[in-house]
Every structure is written in C-alpha cells, then in structure tokens.
Design a protein around this motif. Structure first.
Motif, mmCIF file in Angstrom:
data_model
loop_
_atom_site.group_PDB
_atom_site.id
_atom_site.type_symbol
_atom_site.label_atom_id
_atom_site.label_comp_id
_atom_site.label_asym_id
_atom_site.label_seq_id
_atom_site.Cartn_x
_atom_site.Cartn_y
_atom_site.Cartn_z
ATOM 1 N N PHE B 227 -0.640 10.443 -10.259
ATOM 2 C CA PHE B 227 -1.378 11.385 -9.418
ATOM 3 C C PHE B 227 -0.780 11.977 -8.200
ATOM 4 O O PHE B 227 0.052 11.182 -7.732
ATOM 5 C CB PHE B 227 -2.619 10.896 -9.308
ATOM 6 C CG PHE B 227 -3.641 11.818 -8.813
ATOM 7 C CD1 PHE B 227 -4.423 12.690 -9.691
ATOM 8 C CD2 PHE B 227 -3.919 11.785 -7.422
ATOM 9 C CE1 PHE B 227 -5.078 13.644 -8.902
ATOM 10 C CE2 PHE B 227 -4.901 12.950 -6.861
ATOM 11 C CZ PHE B 227 -5.541 13.653 -7.676
ATOM 12 N N PRO B 228 -0.853 12.733 -7.577
ATOM 13 C CA PRO B 228 -0.739 14.442 -7.571
ATOM 14 C C PRO B 228 0.172 14.865 -8.520
ATOM 15 O O PRO B 228 -0.362 15.928 -9.033
ATOM 16 C CB PRO B 228 -0.652 14.571 -5.909
ATOM 17 C CG PRO B 228 -0.341 13.222 -5.444
ATOM 18 C CD PRO B 228 -0.658 12.030 -6.255
ATOM 19 N N LEU B 231 -1.261 16.671 -11.570
ATOM 20 C CA LEU B 231 -2.227 17.821 -11.850
ATOM 21 C C LEU B 231 -1.397 19.290 -11.853
ATOM 22 O O LEU B 231 -1.852 19.820 -12.918
ATOM 23 C CB LEU B 231 -2.888 18.147 -10.229
ATOM 24 C CG LEU B 231 -4.212 17.409 -10.267
ATOM 25 C CD1 LEU B 231 -4.769 17.480 -8.805
ATOM 26 C CD2 LEU B 231 -5.058 18.192 -11.265
#
Lengths: 211, 349
Positions: B227-228, B231
C-alpha cells in the motif's frame, strides 16, 4: 575580468582608448601591441559611462582574484576573447551598413536592378550567424577558468560518471549529425531557390499543412 | 506539505503529461509504416499530429528543467549516469523533428519513405529508452558514496527495465491508434480501428503485468509496503483493461481516455513506488538519492513555486486552445471542402 580581457587591457587605465585593431599585445610577457588603431577615451565611456572613467587591468584583477580565491591563473585566453569581441561588433556594424545601403537603394528605386547589392545581401546571410557565434565564444571563453564566477571552476564541474572518451564520442556524434543535417538543408534550400523552378506543389490538395 | 514533496509531485505531473500527450503522437509515428496504404494517407497521418507534437514535447523539457532546478543532484546523477541512453533519446528526437519538416520538401518516393522510417524509428525508440530509464530509477543503479552513478551502460538493462521499455512502446502504439481513429475519416480510420483492436490486448496485458512487477520491485528494492503504490496501480490496471474492452466495442473516444488514465496511473505508480527516494541505489541501498538529499535550497524552491503557479495555467490554456483549433477529422475520401478554408486562415507556424 571579461571586459579587461576582451579589450586586452593589461594594466588599469584612466582614461582608456578603445582598440579597433591590434597586432601583438595578447600575452603577459608582450602586453604592448606592435601596431594598433585606437579611439581615445571610448573604452572609458563604454565601460563606465564617463569619458574619464577608470577600467581595471588584467594584471590588477588577477592579483585581486588571487588574494580572494587563492593561487592560480584567473585570466581567460586574451587573444581569443579580444578577437571574438571584435568579430561580433564588426559583424554587427556591417549588418547595419548592409541594411542601410539596401534601404537607400530601395528609396532610390534601384534595389531590383542592383545585382551587386543582391550578392552582398546573399553573403550577408552569414553575418548574424558569425556575430552570434562570436558572441557565444566571447561570453564562454571570457568566463574561464570559472564556470560560475567565484564559486565553481570549470575543471571541477565535470560529471564524474561521464568519461572523456564518451564526451569525445558524443561531441563527434553531434558534429556529424548536424553536419549531415546542415548539408541536406543547404541542398534543399538551393533546390527551392533555383531560378525557373516552379513553386513546390502540394501533393494533397485537400489538406493544408499549417504547422 | 513541504516544497520538496510538492516539486516531486510536480515532476511526476510533468512526466504523466508528457507520456499522455506525446504518447499518442509517438503511437501515430510508430503506425506510419503499417496503417496507411499510400503516400496521401501517410501525409494525413503526419498532419493529424503535425500541429500538436512539438507542444507535447515541451512537457519533457519542463520535466527535465524542473528536475534540474528543484533536485540538482537527481538531475546530475540521472542525466550523467544515463548519458549514453539520453544521447540516444536526443538522436531519436532530432531525427524525428526533422522528419516532420523535411518529408514534404521533395516528392521523390525514396526521400519520403526514408523520413517516414525516421519518424517511426524515433517514435518507437524514445518511449523504449524512457521506459528503461524510468524503470531503472526504481529498480536501482549502482551509486557511490557521493551518490554518483558508478555503473556502466549495460547495468541499465535487466528483465524488468527492458520490459518497461516494451510496455511503454506498446501502450503508446495503442494510445496512438485510438487517437488516429478519432482524428481521421473513411478508409484510413477503418484501418486505424483494425490496428487499435490488434494492439488492445497486448498493450493492456503488458501494462497490467508491468504495474504488478513494479509493485514487486518497489517492495524488494525500495523497501516499500504494497500500500500506497497499489492504489494508482489498481486504477491503471482497470483503465488498461477497460481501454481494451472499449476498443473492441468501438468506443474509441473512451478507449483513448482510458489509455490516457492508464498512462497517468503508471507514472503515479512509479513515483509513489520511488518516494521518498528519487534514484534507488543498488546494491548499496544507503547511497540512494532521496527527495530531501537531492533537493535545492528552500529559497530556490519557493521562487520556482511562485513562477510555476503563474505560468503553468497559461501554458495549459494555450495548449488546450491549440487542440481545439485543430480538432476536426482529416483525410476522408471527400476533399475537406468545408474545413480546408477555415484552416487556411490559421496563422502559419
């Protein structure tokens, strides 16, 4: 330093004459030209705005920079810088004279028939390029040995990860590429300028190239 | 948010703008040897990108310029480390620019064919090299303790980076084919549509695979969490899949928008994966260049921010206006009688 070098002014002067042309006088050991044409007081006026202004000489500036930045030679190549300045300035004046002559011929309605002037005009195409190149040589050579005055020497400014070999190869590559493009461009222009050649025809009449 | 992070985002923005816009004119260039049937159609393809390609190229210059001014150490390491690769980019750029100007200067078949190939070669070569270069920032290159590049040209090639290059080429080709279907009419448009469908699945598949691989490299080589970066990657993958689907459904406009979104998402994924580093050092991870150790002084960044805030909207406005002026279909079998006179009134150059 750049002004002193472009005027080959070895020692501080007041008032200073502007040298139009000189033979010799380009090295520290031979600071006095053996022949020169000089306009009195003009350099003082150009550098300071006063006909009696003082212009610092190369020797004095060298001493001053040596005290400020440490041992070393802080003078650019005086001969190259002096002539780059002259070539730029003379080419500029010549451009103006050619234009003024052309305007006069146009006013006297002789421009179309003056073939001698058309030849001058044709050769004159080179003048702006010569002047601009000389101007760049003046500004880049006049700055040496600094790449950023007082902060970074040219010899310390290279990329550590690009070798001299590759600098040479890439420079050769660009010279070759631009030479080929330049020659092709010249041939194309000559084709278009050829007398009696009909104006180039658009191959696709429906679409207009507008870029 | 501090100014260093802001400028990191601005540079990512410029790169996405560059690949989004110049991407389609690269694509059109690459399709030059395959899609048109004759010299006339080739001329139409040249014209479909003629008024806009050089404006698109400005985005690369601002990306490079912003890197130079905001992150001098990043610029120094990247541009001298990738010296030979960027020399190649310059060669392709120069030859491609000349091809636009010179192709129509002579009518000889050999002359025109040569410049057509020059354009096609440049159009494929540039995204290939940029793909390899940008992927290298994330995968990591050998940096010494002064954070200078200490590797060789051959260090830039690995399975991941070469795949990045190929992906950039495929996505640009697909993006360009969609653009052509929007900008041309008649037979040429029909053949552009066929090329678009042919490219849809390979481009979407390569795009998706590259994004997944990027996340893996970010975790392995740059110590990132999934995660980031997942995204923007998810958005980009969805966009690529949708683009392929829409191409088959004949919705070219939407397909073009989706490849555009996919391109933005890809750049966003790359930059999110990089952050907080700008050039990852591999094998000595500690030598990596980061957003903070590569940045200019605060005063420089502040001045740049003011200038950018004033100038960027102006540039965006006039570029948008250029697109509006030239937005009409070209080269159907009918002469463009109603459109040509309007075009002629546009100022030259």
């Amino acid at each position: 330093m750049k002004i002193a070098a472009s005027e080959a002014q070895w020692n501080t002067c007041q008032p200073c004459g502007f040298s139009l042309f000189q033979i010799g006088g380009f090295t520290k050991s031979d600071p006095t030209p053996s022949f020169s044409i000089t306009i009195p007081r003009l350099l003082s006026y150009m550098a300071t705005g006063s006909f009696n202004g003082q212009v610092q000489g190369l020797n004095q500036l060298q001493e001053q920079e040596r005290r400020q930045y440490g041992r070393g030679n802080y003078m650019p190549n005086v001969r190259v810088v002096y002539w780059a300045m002259r070539v730029m300035a003379f080419a500029g004046v010549l451009m103006f004279l050619v234009a003024a002559l052309g305007a006069w011929l146009y006013w006297r309605k002789k421009l179309e028939r003056a073939r001698w002037f058309q030849w001058i005009g044709l050769v004159g195409i080179a003048l702006p390029f010569i002047a601009a190149s000389a101007g760049w040589i003046l500004t880049e050579m006049g700055r040496q040995p600094w790449i950023v005055q007082g902060l970074l020497l040219t010899r310390n400014a290279n990329s550590p990860s690009v070798s001299t070999t590759w600098l040479g190869i890439s420079l050769g590559f660009f010279i070759t590429l631009y030479l080929v493009l330049g020659i092709t461009d010249f041939l194309l222009m000559r084709r278009y300028a050829h007398p009696g050649r009909p104006a180039p025809r658009e191959e696709v009449p429906a679409t207009v190239v507008s870029y | 948010m501090n100014l260093e992070i802001a400028w990191f985002c601005v540079i990512a923005f410029f790169w996405s703008g560059y690949l989004l816009l110049e991407g389609f004119d690269f694509g059109v260039g690459m399709l030059l040897p395959f899609v048109p049937r004759d010299e006339r159609e080739r001329g139409v393809m040249f014209e479909s990108i003629g008024p806009v390609w050089d404006g698109n190229e400005v985005w690369l210059i601002v990306a490079g310029g912003a890197t130079f001014a905001a992150f001098p150490a990043w610029y120094a390491t990247m541009f001298s480390g990738f010296y030979i690769a960027l020399l190649l980019v310059l060669f392709f750029l120069i030859v491609r620019v000349v091809s636009f100007e010179w192709r129509e200067k002579r009518e000889s078949r050999g002359w025109r064919t040569a410049w057509m190939w020059a354009n096609a070669g440049g159009s494929a070569g540039i995204p290939l090299v940029w793909g390899i270069a940008l992927a290298n920032l994330l995968q990591g290159v050998p940096l010494d303790s002064d954070r200078f590049f200490s590797g060789t040209f051959w260090d830039l090639f690995s399975a991941y980076t070469v795949f990045a290059g190929i992906t950039f080429v495929l996505v640009c080709a697909f993006h360009g084919a969609s653009f052509l279907t929007l900008r041309t009419a008649g037979d040429l448009c029909e053949r552009a549509r066929r090329a678009q469908r042919l490219l849809a699945i390979p481009a979407a598949a390569a795009g998706a695979a590259f994004l997944v691989w990027t996340i893996v490299v970010a975790v392995d080589n740059n110590g990132k969490n999934v995660f980031p970066p997942i995204l923007p990657a998810a958005i980009a993958i969805a966009a690529f899949v949708l683009a392929a689907l829409l191409a088959y459904l004949g919705r070219s406009g939407l397909a073009f928008a989706m490849t555009g979104l996919g391109t933005i998402g890809t750049v966003a994924t790359l930059f999110t994966s990089l952050y907080p580093r700008v050039v990852v050092s591999n094998p000595d991870f500690g030598n990596s260049l980061t957003v903070s150790n590569a940045a200019s002084a605060h005063y420089t960044l502040a001045v740049m921010s003011v200038v950018a805030l004033i100038v960027t909207p102006v540039v965006l406005l006039y570029q948008g206006w250029t697109y509006r002026v030239f937005w009409h279909r070209l080269g159907g079998d009918e002469p463009l009688a109603d459109e040509a006179p309007a075009l002629r009134t546009q100022p030259q150059g």
